[in-house]
Design a protein around this motif. Structure first.
Motif, PDB file in Angstrom:
ATOM      1  N   PHE A  41      -6.162   1.530  12.022  1.00  0.00           N
ATOM      2  CA  PHE A  41      -6.795   1.016  10.807  1.00  0.00           C
ATOM      3  C   PHE A  41      -7.488   2.140  10.038  1.00  0.00           C
TER       4      PHE A  41
ATOM      5  N   VAL B  33     -12.142  -1.049   6.620  1.00  0.00           N
ATOM      6  CA  VAL B  33     -10.950  -1.427   5.853  1.00  0.00           C
ATOM      7  C   VAL B  33     -11.327  -2.065   4.520  1.00  0.00           C
TER       8      VAL B  33
ATOM      9  N   CYS C 223     -12.016  -5.997  10.739  1.00  0.00           N
ATOM     10  CA  CYS C 223     -11.388  -4.783  10.181  1.00  0.00           C
ATOM     11  C   CYS C 223     -12.356  -4.043   9.264  1.00  0.00           C
TER      12      CYS C 223
ATOM     13  N   GLU D 237      -6.561   3.117   6.271  1.00  0.00           N
ATOM     14  CA  GLU D 237      -7.581   3.080   5.222  1.00  0.00           C
ATOM     15  C   GLU D 237      -7.681   4.424   4.524  1.00  0.00           C
TER      16      GLU D 237
END
Length: 158
Positions: free
Chosen positions: A41, A86, A80, A45
């Motif tokens: 993640f 995120v 997240c 990102e």
């Protein structure tokens, strides 16, 4: 059919057409917050932040098909945001294989089968879609998102 013929739903319940992204380069990922690959993640990102001004959009699609996701879409998206920072769009939890698979993923798998067939083998399978809506590459779950940068740079003209 093209990628632009599919409707999807954000984690907040807002439904929209993928046609919204016509002319943009997409990275579409099936995700799971409890997966060993979840640290990806952060890389996804970073790519989103570095390339969004070049019309590259990362789209996260949580799936609990491999039993590594919370059961609530909003909770998955919040995890997240809080754990990995995120900011890219996160969607509702869906299956990615089988009879109940999200139709978008059926399309992605048809257009870019994996080395062992069409099925999604695990969380964090990544697909790159070019500005024309063509699925141009599929990356395995274990492949770091940073390994996508050469393909991405070629698509955006870097």
């Amino acid at each position: 059919m093209s990628i632009y013929d599919y409707d999807v739903t954000l984690e907040n319940g807002e439904k929209y057409s993928m046609a919204k992204y016509r002319g943009k380069t997409l990275i579409i990922v099936n995700t799971a917050t409890k997966c060993g690959f979840a640290p990806q993640f952060k890389q996804l990102e970073a790519i989103y932040q570095d390339y969004k001004d070049k019309d590259v959009i990362v789209l996260g699609f949580p799936s609990n098909q491999f039993k590594q996701e919370v059961s609530d879409s909003s909770a998955a998206a919040e995890a997240c945001r809080m754990t990995y920072g995120v900011n890219f769009p996160m969607h509702t939890i869906h299956d990615v294989n089988g009879h109940d698979a999200l139709p978008l993923f059926d399309f992605l798998k048809r257009e870019a089968p994996g080395t062992l067939g069409k099925a999604i083998k695990w969380n964090f399978t990544k697909f790159i879609v070019n500005r024309n809506g063509d699925v141009v590459q599929r990356y395995a779950p274990k492949t770091s998102p940073l390994k996508m940068l050469p393909e991405l740079n070629e698509l955006v003209g870097n």
